[in-house]
Write a protein that holds these residues in place. Structure first.
Motif, PDB file in Angstrom:
ATOM      1  N   TRP A   1       0.828  -1.210   0.000  1.00  8.88           N
ATOM      2  CA  TRP A   1       0.000   0.000   0.000  1.00  8.88           C
ATOM      3  C   TRP A   1       0.860   1.257   0.000  1.00  8.88           C
ATOM      4  N   ARG A   2       1.873   1.268   0.831  1.00  2.23           N
ATOM      5  CA  ARG A   2       2.753   2.445   0.889  1.00  2.23           C
ATOM      6  C   ARG A   2       3.530   2.624  -0.407  1.00  2.23           C
ATOM      7  N   ALA A   3       3.951   1.500  -0.994  1.00 10.70           N
ATOM      8  CA  ALA A   3       4.659   1.589  -2.275  1.00 10.70           C
ATOM      9  C   ALA A   3       3.712   2.124  -3.348  1.00 10.70           C
ATOM     10  N   TYR A   4       2.465   1.683  -3.297  1.00  9.76           N
ATOM     11  CA  TYR A   4       1.483   2.159  -4.274  1.00  9.76           C
ATOM     12  C   TYR A   4       1.268   3.673  -4.138  1.00  9.76           C
ATOM     13  N   ILE A   5       1.086   4.132  -2.908  1.00 12.21           N
ATOM     14  CA  ILE A   5       0.861   5.566  -2.669  1.00 12.21           C
ATOM     15  C   ILE A   5       2.060   6.378  -3.163  1.00 12.21           C
ATOM     16  N   ALA A   6       3.260   5.916  -2.807  1.00 13.50           N
ATOM     17  CA  ALA A   6       4.472   6.631  -3.222  1.00 13.50           C
ATOM     18  C   ALA A   6       4.563   6.672  -4.746  1.00 13.50           C
ATOM     19  N   ALA A   7       4.386   5.515  -5.387  1.00 16.32           N
ATOM     20  CA  ALA A   7       4.508   5.450  -6.846  1.00 16.32           C
ATOM     21  C   ALA A   7       3.443   6.310  -7.520  1.00 16.32           C
ATOM     22  N   SER A   8       2.213   6.241  -7.030  1.00 13.17           N
ATOM     23  CA  SER A   8       1.146   6.977  -7.710  1.00 13.17           C
ATOM     24  C   SER A   8       1.333   8.487  -7.550  1.00 13.17           C
ATOM     25  N   ARG A   9       1.797   8.934  -6.382  1.00 16.32           N
ATOM     26  CA  ARG A   9       2.022  10.379  -6.210  1.00 16.32           C
ATOM     27  C   ARG A   9       3.192  10.857  -7.062  1.00 16.32           C
ATOM     28  N   LEU A  10       4.280  10.089  -7.093  1.00 20.47           N
ATOM     29  CA  LEU A  10       5.449  10.485  -7.877  1.00 20.47           C
ATOM     30  C   LEU A  10       5.154  10.458  -9.373  1.00 20.47           C
ATOM     31  N   LEU A  11       4.369   9.470  -9.785  1.00 22.52           N
ATOM     32  CA  LEU A  11       4.010   9.332 -11.196  1.00 22.52           C
ATOM     33  C   LEU A  11       3.133  10.498 -11.634  1.00 22.52           C
TER      34      LEU A  11
END
Lengths: 177, 177
Positions: free
Chosen positions: A14-24
Motif C-alpha cells: 500500500w505504501r509503495a502504491y501511494i508513493a509510486a502513484s504520487r510520484l508518477l
C-alpha cells in the motif's frame, strides 16, 4: 466489528502504491505543464476526444471514461474551452446532454504534447518493468477498477457510488473536485 | 527522435492503471471526507505523525515521506492546524526547519477515522487481489517509485526533480499544488 488491519505485506504494498502513484502523477503533471500548459486530467480530455468519431463525446460518457465527477469534468472543459482547445455543443435530441468537441487548436496542442507525454510515461513506468510486470499491473488494476465500479458481482452498492453519477465530489484539499 | 509509442499491451495496462488510481483515490477521499472531514492527503499527514517518536516530524522529512512538494504540505498543515489537529513548532537549532506535531485532538480524529479508512482500502484493493498480486503490486510500485526518485542508478537527473526539493509544483487544475 473488529478492524481487519493490514498485514505487513499489505502495508508495504500500500505504501509503495501511494508513493509510486504520487510520484508518477507529479512527473506526468510536470511534463504536461511545461510542454502543454495543462495538468494530466486536461490532457486526458483532449486525448479521449481525439480518438472519438468526429472528435466529439457526450460529457456524461467522457466523465465515465475518465472516471471523474461531472463537476470536475465541467471545470476542465470550461478551462479548455477558454483556451480554445475544446468547444461545447448542445445536444439537439436531449436537452440534458451536451458534447465536448476537440478544436483544431486542441488537436495541434495534443499532437505537439503527446510525444513528450508518452516518453515520460515510458521512462517512469514501462522502461522499468518487465513484460510480465506490465501484464501483472494491467491485471491488478483492471480488477481494482472493476470492483470499484461494481462490475465484479461483489459486494453491492459500489456501482451507485461511481464519481460520474454523483452530483458533487468530496473536496480534495481545495481542488475543484 | 522517433516517439516510442506504447504497445497495445502497455496501452491497456496504462489505461487500467489510470482508471484504478482515479477510482481508488475517489473512494478513499470520499470515505475520509464523510467520516473525518478531510481528504486522503490530510489523513496521511496525521497517520505519519502518529507513528513518529513524540508524534512530531520535521516538515521537510514529512514532505519527502509523503512524496509531495513542501508548498502542498504547508497548505495541508495550515488547514490541519486551523482545525486543531496539528501544531507547528519551530526548530531551535535550525531556523529553516520547522516541525509538525500531532495534537491530542488529531490523535483522537485519527483513531476514530482509521478503521473505516483501512476497511475502504481493504475492500477496494486487498480483498480483490491474491497474495501473489499483492506481492507483485508492491514490487512494481517500489520499482516505479525508486526510479522516479533516482534511486535505481538509471538515467540521471531524476533525483533533482523530486517534489519535496522543489519550491513550487505545477498547478494541478486549480489545486493548491
Amino acid at each position: 466489528m473488529t478492524t481487519r488491519w493490514l498485514t505487513s505485506e499489505e502495508q508495504r504494498a500500500w505504501r509503495a502504491y501511494i508513493a509510486a502513484s504520487r510520484l508518477l502523477e507529479d512527473a506526468i503533471d510536470r511534463q504536461l505543464q511545461q510542454e502543454g500548459g495543462m495538468p494530466h486530467l486536461f490532457y486526458s480530455v483532449l486525448a479521449n476526444l481525439s480518438e472519438a468519431p468526429g472528435r466529439r463525446l457526450r460529457m456524461t460518457g467522457l466523465a465515465e471514461t475518465l472516471k471523474i465527477t461531472r463537476s470536475r469534468l465541467t471545470y476542465a472543459v470550461t478551462r479548455l474551452e477558454r483556451d480554445g482547445l475544446v468547444r461545447r455543443e448542445n445536444c439537439r435530441q436531449d436537452k440534458r446532454g451536451s458534447f465536448a468537441v476537440l478544436t483544431e487548436e486542441g488537436t495541434a496542442v495534443l499532437e505537439r504534447t503527446a510525444p513528450g507525454h508518452v516518453e515520460t510515461v515510458r521512462a517512469a513506468l514501462f522502461d522499468r518493468l518487465t513484460p510480465e510486470q506490465v501484464e501483472q499491473l494491467g491485471e491488478i488494476c483492471t480488477r481494482i477498477a472493476r470492483g470499484l465500479q461494481g462490475e465484479d458481482g461483489g459486494a453491492g452498492g459500489a456501482a451507485e457510488d461511481v464519481p460520474w453519477r454523483r452530483r458533487s465530489s468530496p473536496c480534495s484539499g481545495g481542488s475543484p473536485g
